[in-house]
Design a protein around this motif. Structure first.
Motif, PDB file in Angstrom:
ATOM      1  N   HIS A  98       0.859  -1.283  -0.029  1.00 15.97           N
ATOM      2  CA  HIS A  98      -0.044   0.203  -0.168  1.00 15.97           C
ATOM      3  C   HIS A  98       0.981   1.239  -0.001  1.00 15.97           C
ATOM      4  N   ALA A 102       1.107   4.084  -3.169  1.00 15.01           N
ATOM      5  CA  ALA A 102       0.604   5.474  -2.614  1.00 15.01           C
ATOM      6  C   ALA A 102       1.811   6.516  -2.877  1.00 15.01           C
ATOM      7  N   PHE A 103       2.952   5.954  -2.740  1.00 21.24           N
ATOM      8  CA  PHE A 103       3.801   7.000  -2.496  1.00 21.24           C
ATOM      9  C   PHE A 103       5.176   6.546  -3.607  1.00 21.24           C
ATOM     10  N   ARG A 214       5.988  12.229   7.764  1.00 27.71           N
ATOM     11  CA  ARG A 214       6.536  11.541   6.553  1.00 27.71           C
ATOM     12  C   ARG A 214       7.267   9.957   7.244  1.00 27.71           C
ATOM     13  N   ALA A 240      -2.704  11.720   7.949  1.00 23.53           N
ATOM     14  CA  ALA A 240      -2.899  12.026   6.445  1.00 23.53           C
ATOM     15  C   ALA A 240      -2.243  10.740   5.640  1.00 23.53           C
ATOM     16  N   VAL A 241      -1.175  10.184   6.308  1.00 21.78           N
ATOM     17  CA  VAL A 241      -0.617   9.050   5.589  1.00 21.78           C
ATOM     18  C   VAL A 241      -1.783   7.978   5.550  1.00 21.78           C
ATOM     19  N   ASP A 243      -4.927   8.507   5.473  1.00 16.47           N
ATOM     20  CA  ASP A 243      -5.921   8.864   4.281  1.00 16.47           C
ATOM     21  C   ASP A 243      -5.213   8.326   3.045  1.00 16.47           C
ATOM     22  N   ALA A 244      -4.041   8.476   2.628  1.00 15.06           N
ATOM     23  CA  ALA A 244      -3.552   8.180   1.611  1.00 15.06           C
ATOM     24  C   ALA A 244      -3.552   6.705   1.055  1.00 15.06           C
ATOM     25  N   ARG A 246      -5.637   4.727   1.901  1.00 13.82           N
ATOM     26  CA  ARG A 246      -7.221   4.333   1.730  1.00 13.82           C
ATOM     27  C   ARG A 246      -7.570   4.362   0.266  1.00 13.82           C
ATOM     28  N   LEU A 247      -6.408   5.311  -0.522  1.00 12.07           N
ATOM     29  CA  LEU A 247      -6.688   5.454  -1.943  1.00 12.07           C
ATOM     30  C   LEU A 247      -6.363   4.668  -2.754  1.00 12.07           C
TER      31      LEU A 247
END
Length: 381
Positions: A98, A102-103, A214, A240-241, A243-244, A246-247
């Motif tokens: 994940h 995402a990153f 981060r 916020a991570v 949330d990322a 979840r995308l």
């Protein structure tokens, strides 16, 4: 018959091989760093009851946000963490996937320090992320200076730090983690899959999360919790991570059965982790006895020991397998790795490996010369 080469797979996957540790049925399996102690019977009964209750509602999708599990994981980790800072998936490998989805991805890179967990490179290739490796210091250690120099050279989008490191067992200092987090422009992941086996008092990277949005700390229930078959991994990070992530996750990715089983294990965390001290003791016993036999055990904060001084690792691996003992070839010259199991499993390994000890070879080599020197009558004058 159609072969893999005949299929239109991505070009960057051609020629690659999947992750594969040997799966063999043997009396003593010490090759994949499992917790070889069984789950306590009373805990098992509670987990079964929770799973049975979940089965009654399998006609419905599970809680997509696995809220109760995240709350239980936050309580277990402590450090003031709340539900919104916790994520979970089917093993820490999926958590890491994940993260790279995402990153990472095409046009981005992820940096690791070799030798390290072999799945990192596979996860990178699977997500189209460029995998970069940098070297370590002597004895597989990783100092702040070495780590930061690699970050400045490669400027990665993601950094993966394995602490303690797999396959070497090497602990990683908070000084190195802090230096990496301060130097990297992107995401820094500290993989603490084996942290529960670290020496008592060893600080976790969880202590560094505040003020570092981060920095991510990944964990698993596979090792210390003796829960490898349940496939539950998790992380702590900035909301916020989460949330990322979840995308990129699949809908309802954690089944109702997985959630129920994990909640049962976490409800008995003290009992589930009661064997950790014993495993540490067997790890130290292995290191001590291997050194006595003339091997070179490396420093370990995990539930396994990497040792050098093996003349022919594959031959020794096969010879131990013939004796019903499965350990791990990891591709490092002159080295093998063994999991710290139960006392009986450790004894079986140590008795078997003694046949291939450098000290045994030295004694055998010296015996003919000594015999000749003490029996002059056996040779002509």
């Amino acid at each position: 018959m159609t072969s893999l080469d005949d299929l239109p797979i991505r070009d960057d996957l051609r020629g690659r091989t999947p992750y594969g540790a040997p799966q063999k049925t043997v009396p003593v399996a010490l090759n994949v760093n499992e917790n070889t102690h069984p789950i306590p019977e009373d805990v098992a009964h509670d987990i079964v009851a929770r799973v049975a209750a979940a089965i009654l509602s399998l006609n419905r999708y599970p809680d997509r946000e696995f809220t109760a599990l995240r709350r239980a994981l936050a309580d277990y980790l402590g450090h003031g963490l709340d539900v919104d800072r916790i994520w979970a998936a089917n093993g820490s490998n999926e958590v890491l996937q994940h993260i790279l989805q995402a990153f990472g991805g095409p046009g981005r890179s992820v940096l690791g320090f070799a030798p390290t967990y072999s799945m990192y490179g596979l996860l990178a290739s699977g997500t189209g992320t460029r995998w970069i490796t940098a070297g370590r210091d002597d004895d597989f250690e990783l100092s702040p200076g070495t780590a930061v120099a690699a970050i400045r050279e490669h400027d990665p989008d993601v950094v993966l730090l394995c602490a303690p490191n797999n396959p070497t067992g090497t602990p990683l200092s908070l000084d190195t983690i802090t230096a990496v987090a301060d130097a990297a422009r992107g995401i820094v992941v500290v993989d603490e899959a084996y942290i529960e086996f670290a020496d008592p008092g060893t600080p976790s990277a969880l202590t560094l999360l505040e003020g570092r949005p981060r920095l991510l700390v990944s964990r698993t229930m596979s090792k210390a919790f003796a829960f490898a078959g349940a496939r539950v991994g998790y992380l702590a990070a900035d909301p916020a991570v989460v949330d990322a992530l979840r995308l990129v996750r699949l809908p309802y990715h954690l089944s109702a059965l997985t959630q129920a089983a994990a909640l049962g294990a976490l409800a008995h965390s003290d009992e589930m982790l009661a064997m950790v001290d014993e495993i540490r003791g067997q790890r130290e016993r292995i290191a001590r006895e291997l050194e006595h036999l003339g091997f070179r055990p490396y420093r370990s904060g995990a539930n396994f020991v990497l040792f050098g001084g093996v003349d022919d690792p594959h031959a020794v691996f096969e010879a131990l397998l013939d004796r019903g003992i499965l350990i791990r070839e990891i591709g490092l010259p002159g080295c093998l790795r063994v999991t710290a199991g139960t006392e009986a499993e450790t004894t079986a390994f140590l008795e078997a490996i003694a046949n291939f000890a450098p000290s045994t070879r030295a004694s055998a080599a010296a015996t003919p010369a000594a015999s000749t020197a003490t029996t002059p009558a056996s040779t002509p004058e």
